[in-house]
Motif scaffolding. Structure first.
Motif, short mmCIF file in Angstrom:
data_model
loop_
_atom_site.label_atom_id
_atom_site.label_comp_id
_atom_site.label_asym_id
_atom_site.label_seq_id
_atom_site.Cartn_x
_atom_site.Cartn_y
_atom_site.Cartn_z
N UNK A 1 0.86 -1.30 -0.10
CA UNK A 1 -0.07 -0.07 -0.06
C UNK A 1 1.00 1.39 0.02
N UNK A 2 1.81 1.30 0.84
CA UNK A 2 2.82 2.42 0.86
C UNK A 2 3.24 2.46 -0.63
N UNK A 3 3.81 1.51 -1.28
CA UNK A 3 4.47 1.55 -2.73
C UNK A 3 3.47 2.22 -3.58
N UNK A 4 2.26 1.57 -3.74
CA UNK A 4 1.38 2.14 -4.57
C UNK A 4 1.05 3.74 -4.18
N UNK B 1 -9.28 10.25 -7.07
CA UNK B 1 -10.19 8.99 -7.23
C UNK B 1 -9.20 7.79 -6.94
N UNK B 2 -8.05 7.82 -7.41
CA UNK B 2 -7.17 6.71 -7.15
C UNK B 2 -6.97 6.54 -5.66
N UNK B 3 -6.59 7.85 -5.13
CA UNK B 3 -6.12 7.57 -3.73
C UNK B 3 -7.34 7.18 -2.90
N UNK C 1 -7.09 3.65 -0.49
CA UNK C 1 -7.76 3.65 1.06
C UNK C 1 -8.59 2.62 1.05
N UNK C 2 -9.40 2.06 0.08
CA UNK C 2 -10.34 1.10 0.44
C UNK C 2 -9.78 -0.17 0.49
N UNK C 3 -8.64 -0.38 0.12
CA UNK C 3 -7.92 -1.70 -0.05
C UNK C 3 -6.83 -1.61 0.96
#
Length: 65
Positions: free
Chosen positions: A34-37, A57-59, A63-65
């Motif tokens: 998650x940190x990498x993405x 939108x991507x952030x 955050x949902x995953x």
């Protein structure tokens, strides 16, 4: 003459080491997925590759995953 060859070889080895260590450090990515993405997303936004709406939108999706 031999001393000159040794000095030049040492300089070349030192320069190559600095270049490769610098490259490895520059492209280091966090170990948590998650940190990498998130870091990639932040970088893309900072470089202007995506606009604010796309970033948000991507952030939110991350955050949902």
């Amino acid at each position: 003459m031999l001393l000159l060859v040794i000095v030049v070889a040492a300089l070349v080895v030192g320069l190559l080491r600095d270049v490769f260590v610098g490259m490895r450090g520059h492209h280091a990515t966090p170990t948590v997925q998650g940190s990498s993405a998130r870091a990639i997303l932040d970088e893309r936004y900072a470089r202007g590759e995506i606009d604010a709406d796309e970033y948000k939108r991507r952030r939110a999706d991350l955050d949902l995953h």
